[in-house]
Motif scaffolding. Sequence first.
Motif, short mmCIF file in Angstrom:
data_model
loop_
_atom_site.label_atom_id
_atom_site.label_comp_id
_atom_site.label_asym_id
_atom_site.label_seq_id
_atom_site.Cartn_x
_atom_site.Cartn_y
_atom_site.Cartn_z
N GLY A 1 51.81 55.61 55.03
CA GLY A 1 50.56 54.99 54.61
C GLY A 1 49.35 55.58 55.31
N ALA B 1 42.71 49.67 52.36
CA ALA B 1 43.34 49.34 51.08
C ALA B 1 44.40 50.38 50.72
CB ALA B 1 42.28 49.29 49.98
N THR B 2 44.08 51.64 50.96
CA THR B 2 45.02 52.71 50.61
C THR B 2 46.25 52.68 51.50
OG1 THR B 2 43.11 54.06 49.97
CG2 THR B 2 45.22 55.17 50.15
N CYS C 1 47.62 50.06 52.87
CA CYS C 1 48.46 48.94 52.43
C CYS C 1 49.12 49.24 51.09
CB CYS C 1 47.62 47.67 52.33
SG CYS C 1 46.98 47.08 53.91
N TRP C 2 48.39 49.91 50.20
CA TRP C 2 48.96 50.24 48.89
C TRP C 2 50.13 51.22 49.02
CZ3 TRP C 2 47.64 54.79 45.54
CH2 TRP C 2 48.26 54.71 44.29
N ALA D 1 51.74 42.26 50.96
CA ALA D 1 51.08 43.57 51.00
C ALA D 1 50.11 43.72 49.83
CB ALA D 1 52.12 44.69 50.98
N THR E 1 46.16 44.42 50.18
CA THR E 1 45.61 45.59 49.48
C THR E 1 44.42 45.20 48.63
OG1 THR E 1 47.79 46.65 49.39
CG2 THR E 1 46.13 47.44 47.85
#
Length: 314
Positions: free
Chosen positions: A164, A194-195, A197-198, A237, A241
Amino acid sequence: MDVAGKLIPETDMLDDHTRKRIRAIWEMGRLHTHEAWLSVFPAVWGASIGAKSDRTDVWSFALVLFGIWASATVSHTAFCTWNDICDVEYDRQVERCKSRPLPSGLISVKEATFVFLCWILLTLGTTWYTLGPQATLCTTPAWLLSLVYPFMKRIMPFPQLVVGLSVASGVMPGYVTVRGDIEFNGSVLALFGATVCWIIFLDTAYAVQDMVDDVKCGVQSLAVFLGQRVRVFLALAAVVTITFFVEAVFMSRLSLFYWTFGIGVWVAGMIRSVSLLDLSDCASGGRVFRFNIKAGFYLTVVTFVEGYLQAWFY
């Protein structure tokens, strides 16, 4: 006749050998899949935020996008090759991975290592030439994380965190290249969060495919660590996100169009992703992964449209 009869088979064998090596290089780099786009998306999103906060002409932005695509694709290819080199013994024990070039014997470890070094040189050259020295400096942490990632699966139960952080680091070079200076605002940091977590979300789902085999051969992952609690984790998650994405969009002052077709559809997509996972069918993890690549494509297109609307109407 005898000489000619021998030459033809030898030539055919040489061509077959070459074709196998090319196929092995192609597959080790995951160039036969759409995985490389996962490294492209964050950089494009970061560049778009940079363009929003600074005046950037269309031609210059197009060159940045080309550089992002070239750098991210080559670096992803290089480190997928590195991952296969490090994991060759594990891949021989995982049913889904046995047919990969190294465990199947399509290419040797020595040959693959030489290919990896060539990819690394090409990665450095491509990034420096297309994005510049500042972007190269900002991308270095991602490369270092990608180097150590294969070993994290041996010593920690959450190697997805390393993935991540590595992939999300792509937000920074895209932003820096457009702005021309290494200075990050709150919207970029929120987008980075955000990225991260995504990627943890979709890579954990991806790991569900190999849960049974990973336990047998000692490979660690969040899917193995969480077991039957994977869906609960993915739901949490997804919430985190979305929260980070909302913060990034709010701080970037994007339009109602983006709130509706960007964030609104993304929320629906995350809910859909969680519902797709079925722990009684490990292959469902792969379906969640592929669905999220499509979601990343979609959000990137919406981001482009938003940029056009901002330039045209504001």
